[in-house]
Structures are given as C-alpha cells and as structure tokens.
Design an enzyme around this catalytic site. Sequence first.
Site, PDB file in Angstrom:
ATOM      1  N   PRO A 112       0.866  -1.197   0.135  1.00  0.00           N
ATOM      2  CA  PRO A 112      -0.098   0.164  -0.166  1.00  0.00           C
ATOM      3  C   PRO A 112       0.641   1.271   0.094  1.00  0.00           C
ATOM      4  O   PRO A 112       0.134   2.307  -0.067  1.00  0.00           O
ATOM      5  CB  PRO A 112      -0.792  -0.198   1.255  1.00  0.00           C
ATOM      6  CG  PRO A 112       0.174  -0.838   2.219  1.00  0.00           C
ATOM      7  CD  PRO A 112       0.615  -1.807   1.259  1.00  0.00           C
ATOM      8  N   GLY A 113       2.145   1.360   0.162  1.00  0.00           N
ATOM      9  CA  GLY A 113       3.069   2.599  -0.082  1.00  0.00           C
ATOM     10  C   GLY A 113       3.872   2.667   1.149  1.00  0.00           C
ATOM     11  O   GLY A 113       4.506   3.868   1.103  1.00  0.00           O
ATOM     12  N   ARG A 138      -5.123  -1.937  -5.367  1.00  0.00           N
ATOM     13  CA  ARG A 138      -4.227  -1.664  -4.567  1.00  0.00           C
ATOM     14  C   ARG A 138      -3.161  -0.762  -5.222  1.00  0.00           C
ATOM     15  O   ARG A 138      -2.640   0.271  -4.297  1.00  0.00           O
ATOM     16  CB  ARG A 138      -3.195  -2.821  -4.445  1.00  0.00           C
ATOM     17  CG  ARG A 138      -4.177  -3.884  -3.447  1.00  0.00           C
ATOM     18  CD  ARG A 138      -3.171  -5.100  -3.432  1.00  0.00           C
ATOM     19  NE  ARG A 138      -1.870  -5.117  -3.235  1.00  0.00           N
ATOM     20  CZ  ARG A 138      -1.442  -4.909  -1.908  1.00  0.00           C
ATOM     21  NH1 ARG A 138      -2.187  -5.050  -0.715  1.00  0.00           N
ATOM     22  NH2 ARG A 138       0.087  -4.945  -1.697  1.00  0.00           N
ATOM     23  N   CYS A 231       7.694 -11.023   3.795  1.00  0.00           N
ATOM     24  CA  CYS A 231       7.385 -11.029   5.280  1.00  0.00           C
ATOM     25  C   CYS A 231       6.880 -12.283   5.553  1.00  0.00           C
ATOM     26  O   CYS A 231       5.802 -12.876   5.991  1.00  0.00           O
ATOM     27  CB  CYS A 231       6.135 -10.107   5.350  1.00  0.00           C
ATOM     28  SG  CYS A 231       4.850 -10.415   4.425  1.00  0.00           S
TER      29      CYS A 231
END
Length: 456
Positions: A112-113, A138, A231
């Site tokens: 998302p940034g 997105r 992640c």
Amino acid sequence: MQLPQDFLAKMNKLLQSEYEAFARSYEEERAHGLRVNTLKTSVEQFLKVAPFGMRRIPWAEEGFYYGKEDRPGKHPYHEAGLYYIQEPSAMAVGELLDPQPGDTVLDLCAAPGGKSTHLAAKMKGAGLLIANEPHPARAKILSQNVERMGIRNAVVTNEMPDRLAARFPVFFDRILVDAPCSGEGMFRKDPDACAEWSLSHVNMCAARQDEILLQAAKMLKPGGRLVYSTCTFSPEENEGAISRFVESHPEFVIEDVRAYEGFDRGRADWVDDPVEKIGNTFRLWPHRLQGEGHYIAVLRKTDGQEQAKRTFAKPMGDRKALKDYFAFAEETLMDIPSGDFTVFGEQLYILPPGMLTLDQLKVVRPGWHIGTLKKNRFEPSHALALSLNGEQARKRWNLLRETAEIAAYLRGESLPATGPKGWHLVEVDGFPIGWGKLADGTLKNHFPKGLRWTNI
C-alpha cells in the site's frame, strides 16, 4: 490464534530449541509503529507536537513505537501526512535500500505504500521514484498514500514486472523487490494470511518470486543496489530465492551491510545449494525483537552494460492552455510550481525529471498532481495542498487539533470565515491539510469527499 499445523511442524523442525519462544510470540500483543514523514517535518519538530507517547525503533531513524490505545490513524496529523503507520520490522527495508537524493529508484511491488513513501522521504524530493503495483485496486491505494505524504517526484504505475523491464532496461540506481509471499511473518497482524497459507502456496510464491527477481535484474544499472524482502519465514522464499537468483546471475553479489540489534542472519543450512555469503542476509523474528517476521537481502550488481538510447516523456507543448492555472498560482502561491507539464484528461501534472515515455504504460499517477483544468477556471488538487508548506501560500486558514473546527473540516463542512476572497490553504497547527475557498463570509470546504471523516 489457530495456526496451520503444517506451518507449526515446519517451524518446529527449523527452529528446534527456539521454537517454544517463537510459538509464544503469537500469544503476545504485536508492536505498533509509525514513521515520521520528513518531507513535511523533522523528527525533532514532530516530537515537540506529537499527541501520543512514542519510543524509538532501533533500526529506523524516523520510526517510533506507539501504544495500541493511541489510534494515530484517527488524528488530523495523519490526514496532513505527518507520519505513515507502518509495521516496525518493515521499516528496516527502506533503511537498507538507502536511496540518495537524485537517484532513480523503483519499488516494484509497492502497495500500500509504506516502503515507497519511506524511500521518497530519503530521496528528499530529488530524483525519480517509480512506485509500481500490479493489482489495480491496490495501485489506487498506493497513489492515495503517495499523495497524502506530499511526494512530488513519484510516478505510480499499474504494470506487471516484465512490462516494466521492457520499458526501463538498465535504468535504476536502486530497486526494491518487496515480493508477494506466503505471509507467514504477518499471521499475528493479518489473520487472512493465516487462512490462505498452505505448503503448496509457499511453493507457488517461490516460483513467482524467481520471475520477479529475473525482471528486476534487467532494470538495475551496473553498480546499483537491489533489496529483496519478504514477510515470511519460509526458506524456499528467502535464502532459497536469493541462492537461486545469484546462482543464475553471477553479476550479483550479496552485500555485507550493518546488522541491527536483534537481527538474525540468513541460514545456509535451511536450503539446498546455498550460495556464498547467504549468511549476510537478514531474518527478523517476532520472538527476538518488537516487530513481525521479515527477511531482507541486499544485493549489488557488479557488471553489465549501460543502456544508451532512451525515449523520455514529452511535456505538453501548448502553454496557453495553462493560463487559468498560472492565474490561480499568481493569486494563491508565493512560489509557482513549474516544470514539464502533462495533462491526463482534465488533470494537470508535473512530470518528474528524467521520466521515460508514458506511452502504452498503465499509469495511475504520472507525477505531481497540480489540479483540474476546468472550463475558464482552475481547481487545485488535494495533492498540491499536501505537498506545500504554509509559507508557500499567500492565504492560509489555520485550525487547531482537537477542536470542533478541525473536526467539522474533516467531515467536509463549510466554516464561517472572514478575510480575502479566494483559495486558502487550510492547515492544522500550521501543517497543510487541504483547500478551502472563501467567499461571502464562508470558507467552502474542498477536503476530498472520499477522505472525509464520518464517525466524528
């Protein structure tokens, strides 16, 4: 939390004596973090006005832990873009890519940034940042966050990696591949990732990551830095992905960069055929530090040829079409934004310097959004307001945090006001947050409808 049994068995086999401590971490409250946006304020200045308690994150210069009860996403400073709410471990990625002002930078899987906006802050408004997200919905969220953080030198694209590689061969100084992954490190934060996990999904992610890295390699300049991050804990997607990539791309080496306290090293014994220096990569574990699970590898491209021929984006040629914009700017702003203008429909943008042609690319945001060219008038964009500082506006309307007036403004309500007619830069405690247009004793609200607060 009900974790998949196959996942637990796999982690037990990998971690052995550390497994019990790892498993207990899922019973603990996760850490919450925010990163101060230094495009708008300094860390020192923000700490003087911060409305909640914070503790420094050791591996992120602008990063802080905050308490779950603080709810910084429901504060006017969030709407003003003074900080980005970001998972603490994720902040290590931007620190390790470490872009410099003037660099050309690509964030290949950017929504998302959080990481893109971190890179932009480090670039200090100089250079070119391309933030790409393959998924259209997105990509729109990514674009909104670029806008909120006041970033002027970013282009947001909605492309697959191979399409970008064909347009930008040997172009970037720094590339971030924050790869789509099985998400094991986010189970505590995102229960949906837990529900979607399976051993077959891990293998599918690993194959997709190999392809993304292949395309990223084509776009990096010789001497450039590529940071790969996930992640997840899965060795197939971490040490395995980097080993497969470096084995097939001998022009890349794994750099030996600083390890922060609590960081673990990559594990050669967890994969078949590990490449040399795989132990220079990083693992972030939730039972060793206050953050979720991450893996990070820093790579350097040592060889390759520069691309000679480039086709750059063409600015609009007819400056007469901008007369309403320049009339607005003369009346409203102390410093008039200028550069290579381009128009998408009615929307006026300034292209970042050095941007290649936009033809046949899916572009969500081609640069700095200035406003809308309407018939016989110009309407400034929300992005323009959030990219200014108060001293750049001739007329300003300051509201104080935690008052009825700022709450009304964020709800989209007009405010009683006196003063000169025209566009006013609306501020909260001196930080720009949007536009208002004053006439006949009323400041008409121009805070975007899609951002307005409905529960205050």
